[in-house]
Write a protein that holds these residues in place. Structure first.
Motif, PDB file in Angstrom:
ATOM      1  N   LEU A 164      -4.282 -17.135  -0.246  1.00  0.00           N
ATOM      2  CA  LEU A 164      -5.072 -15.989   0.182  1.00  0.00           C
ATOM      3  C   LEU A 164      -4.611 -14.726  -0.548  1.00  0.00           C
ATOM      4  CD1 LEU A 164      -7.286 -15.013   2.100  1.00  0.00           C
ATOM      5  CD2 LEU A 164      -5.584 -14.863   3.919  1.00  0.00           C
ATOM      6  N   ASN A 165      -3.315 -14.560  -0.701  1.00  0.00           N
ATOM      7  CA  ASN A 165      -2.788 -13.399  -1.418  1.00  0.00           C
ATOM      8  C   ASN A 165      -3.072 -13.471  -2.912  1.00  0.00           C
ATOM      9  OD1 ASN A 165      -0.861 -11.358   0.210  1.00  0.00           O
ATOM     10  ND2 ASN A 165      -0.910 -13.345   1.229  1.00  0.00           N
ATOM     11  N   ARG A 166      -3.051 -14.665  -3.479  1.00  0.00           N
ATOM     12  CA  ARG A 166      -3.427 -14.815  -4.889  1.00  0.00           C
ATOM     13  C   ARG A 166      -4.871 -14.370  -5.109  1.00  0.00           C
ATOM     14  NH1 ARG A 166      -2.782 -20.495  -7.296  1.00  0.00           N
ATOM     15  NH2 ARG A 166      -3.221 -19.334  -9.204  1.00  0.00           N
ATOM     16  N   ALA A 167      -5.744 -14.735  -4.166  1.00  0.00           N
ATOM     17  CA  ALA A 167      -7.148 -14.354  -4.297  1.00  0.00           C
ATOM     18  C   ALA A 167      -7.320 -12.844  -4.242  1.00  0.00           C
ATOM     19  CB  ALA A 167      -7.968 -15.028  -3.196  1.00  0.00           C
TER      20      ALA A 167
ATOM     21  N   MET B  13       0.828  -1.193   0.000  1.00  0.00           N
ATOM     22  CA  MET B  13       0.000   0.000   0.000  1.00  0.00           C
ATOM     23  C   MET B  13       0.864   1.244   0.000  1.00  0.00           C
ATOM     24  SD  MET B  13      -2.304   1.204   3.223  1.00  0.00           S
ATOM     25  CE  MET B  13      -2.574   2.920   3.519  1.00  0.00           C
ATOM     26  N   ILE B  14       0.519   2.179  -0.802  1.00  0.00           N
ATOM     27  CA  ILE B  14       1.162   3.471  -0.709  1.00  0.00           C
ATOM     28  C   ILE B  14       0.672   4.127   0.572  1.00  0.00           C
ATOM     29  CG2 ILE B  14       1.426   5.686  -1.840  1.00  0.00           C
ATOM     30  CD1 ILE B  14       1.068   4.298  -4.445  1.00  0.00           C
TER      31      ILE B  14
ATOM     32  N   ASP C 257       1.526  -5.473  -6.454  1.00  0.00           N
ATOM     33  CA  ASP C 257       2.056  -6.637  -5.742  1.00  0.00           C
ATOM     34  C   ASP C 257       3.411  -6.282  -5.142  1.00  0.00           C
ATOM     35  OD1 ASP C 257       4.417  -7.887  -7.523  1.00  0.00           O
ATOM     36  OD2 ASP C 257       2.853  -7.103  -8.843  1.00  0.00           O
ATOM     37  N   HIS C 258       3.872  -7.074  -4.208  1.00  0.00           N
ATOM     38  CA  HIS C 258       5.066  -6.739  -3.442  1.00  0.00           C
ATOM     39  C   HIS C 258       6.350  -6.837  -4.257  1.00  0.00           C
ATOM     40  CE1 HIS C 258       4.030 -10.962  -2.910  1.00  0.00           C
ATOM     41  NE2 HIS C 258       5.271 -11.246  -2.563  1.00  0.00           N
TER      42      HIS C 258
ATOM     43  N   TRP D   9      -2.885   3.541  -2.867  1.00  0.00           N
ATOM     44  CA  TRP D   9      -3.654   2.338  -3.162  1.00  0.00           C
ATOM     45  C   TRP D   9      -2.994   1.168  -2.453  1.00  0.00           C
ATOM     46  CZ3 TRP D   9      -1.762   5.149  -7.535  1.00  0.00           C
ATOM     47  CH2 TRP D   9      -0.523   4.720  -8.010  1.00  0.00           C
ATOM     48  N   TYR D  10      -3.698   0.059  -2.377  1.00  0.00           N
ATOM     49  CA  TYR D  10      -3.217  -1.079  -1.620  1.00  0.00           C
ATOM     50  C   TYR D  10      -2.100  -1.830  -2.341  1.00  0.00           C
ATOM     51  CZ  TYR D  10      -6.579  -1.419   2.249  1.00  0.00           C
ATOM     52  OH  TYR D  10      -7.277  -1.210   3.408  1.00  0.00           O
ATOM     53  N   MET D  11      -1.172  -2.366  -1.544  1.00  0.00           N
ATOM     54  CA  MET D  11      -0.322  -3.457  -1.973  1.00  0.00           C
ATOM     55  C   MET D  11      -0.986  -4.721  -1.448  1.00  0.00           C
ATOM     56  SD  MET D  11       3.820  -3.743  -1.766  1.00  0.00           S
ATOM     57  CE  MET D  11       4.051  -4.180  -0.038  1.00  0.00           C
ATOM     58  N   GLY D  12      -1.082  -5.737  -2.273  1.00  0.00           N
ATOM     59  CA  GLY D  12      -1.907  -6.891  -1.943  1.00  0.00           C
ATOM     60  C   GLY D  12      -1.600  -7.543  -0.620  1.00  0.00           C
TER      61      GLY D  12
END
Length: 410
Positions: A331-334, A1-2, A348-349, A285-288
């Motif tokens: 879970l992160n893939r979803a 996430m920023i 993504d990270h 915005w989010y980082m997953g």
């Protein structure tokens, strides 16, 4: 996430302890000397006691003009600012100074991996807004502007600053959007435990709690010190949520998981040149991984790993089977898949780690350091596979300004 709140659990020594604090721009000198180009001050004892630190104001004015050399006469502007502080105790930023200061505060955020985009921050100048009702409405508009149909924009809304004898309104909610949590009476929770305290406080103020796992909390705003906060339900059109699905496993939808699109932090004070803006919600915005590896996976949050592992039919008899790791990856893939399918911006990270090193290189070419907190920059999934893991970072100077800082209590 920023504007990330992501933190890994690996303890690391604090490199800042090895460095003495100092001005990040190299300004200042021995006591009694005037920095070249700095306006001489009239003795403050002849005027109003300063509510705003004149030294911080001067440092900011000089930084603003050093980075934006076409902005006008820095000596004249510094003299104007110091005269205003002497007369009134504080001063007012120009719109250009406010925008610059907000962007640099993001650039200085040592815990944020997404600073490559700091120049793109949309700054909403709302300093004339001070009432709770108006502030809440503008927060909802902030979410609409930031959501942008799913193409998330980094936005900050800057409300009235603290003035001498007049503390400005505060947003009590830690984020503009947050899910409620309700203790179930048996030691467990329905919803997000991180939202439990705010849900209880809102209920005490008259809000009617729901019973779901993803009930959106109202926004709590405190207009004056000593007053009870007011609560405001978020309009439906202000909050975009993403139902979570898996690219391979249809059963994942049966978990009923979801998350919101805009992570807007609202409980920090923006400090620019000695002026404090206690209500200045901002978002990236989010980082997953923040959703998939923290919000939904942490034991003190939604704690979903065991349930996901059960659906995957993993052997959970021992940690050595790495069932937690396997469930965490799915879970992160979803999360990444669902946001992409919904057309909502998310990174993504691995990508964001590469971009952060690009940011460091850009700043170095401009002669600027990039302070970073290793324990927050390294992602909580596959940290060793990312380039941000394998290096040291410049020390974090807590005195650096402009900055987002913990809010002072009333």
């Amino acid at each position: 996430m920023i504007f990330s709140r992501i933190r890994t659990r690996k303890p690391v020594p604090d490199p800042a302890a090895a460095f003495a604090p100092g001005c990040p721009l190299g300004h200042g000198g021995p006591a009694g000397q005037t920095v070249p180009g700095q306006a001489r001050r009239t003795p403050s004892s002849l005027f109003t006691p300063a509510f705003t630190d004149p030294d911080q104001a001067s440092a900011f004015v000089r930084q603003f003009h050093a980075e934006l050399p076409g902005a006008g006469n820095p000596v004249q502007r510094e003299r104007e600012v110091l005269d205003e502080i002497a007369r009134t105790g504080t001063y007012r930023h120009t719109p250009e100074e406010l925008a610059f200061g907000a962007k640099v505060a993001w650039r200085n955020s040592a815990r944020c991996i997404g600073r490559l985009y700091w120049r793109s921050l949309v700054v909403r100048d709302l300093r004339e807004v001070s009432s709770a009702d108006e502030l809440a409405e503008e927060c909802f508009e902030h979410l609409r502007v930031a959501t942008n149909g799913g193409r998330i924009r980094p936005v900050i809304s800057v409300f009235a600053p603290d003035r001498p004898g007049r503390p400005a309104a505060r947003i009590v909610s830690p984020q503009l959007v947050r899910y409620a949590g309700y203790p179930d009476g048996a030691g467990g929770w329905t919803g997000d435990p991180a939202g439990g305290q705010l849900a209880a406080r809102a209920a005490d103020l008259g809000w009617k709690p729901g019973e779901g796992r993803f009930d959106i909390l109202p926004l709590l705003v405190q207009e004056r010190a000593g007053e009870q906060p007011r609560w405001y339900e978020l309009p439906d059109d202000s909050t975009l949520e993403v139902p979570l699905r898996h690219p391979e496993y249809p059963w994942f939808a049966e978990l009923g998981l979801r998350w919101y699109a805009v992570p807007a932090i609202s409980d920090q004070t923006l400090e620019i040149g000695g002026i404090r803006y206690p209500a200045a919600p901002f978002n990236g915005w989010y980082m997953g991984t923040e959703i998939g590896a923290r919000n939904l996976a942490d034991a003190d949050r939604y704690d979903m790993l065991a349930e996901v592992a059960a659906w995957l039919r993993l052997d959970t008899s021992s940690d050595r089977t790495l069932w937690k790791d396997r469930a965490l990856i799915e879970l992160n893939r979803a999360v990444l898949h669902s946001y992409q399918e919904a057309g909502v911006t998310m990174t993504d990270h691995h990508t964001e780690s590469e971009r952060f090193l690009t940011h460091i290189a850009q700043e170095k070419r401009l002669g600027r350091e990039t302070p970073a907190d290793w324990s927050w920059i390294v992602p909580p999934v596959s940290g060793g596979l990312t380039p941000v893991y394998h290096r040291y970072y410049d020390a974090v100077d807590p005195a650096t300004r402009p900055a987002f800082v913990a809010r002072e209590p009333w």
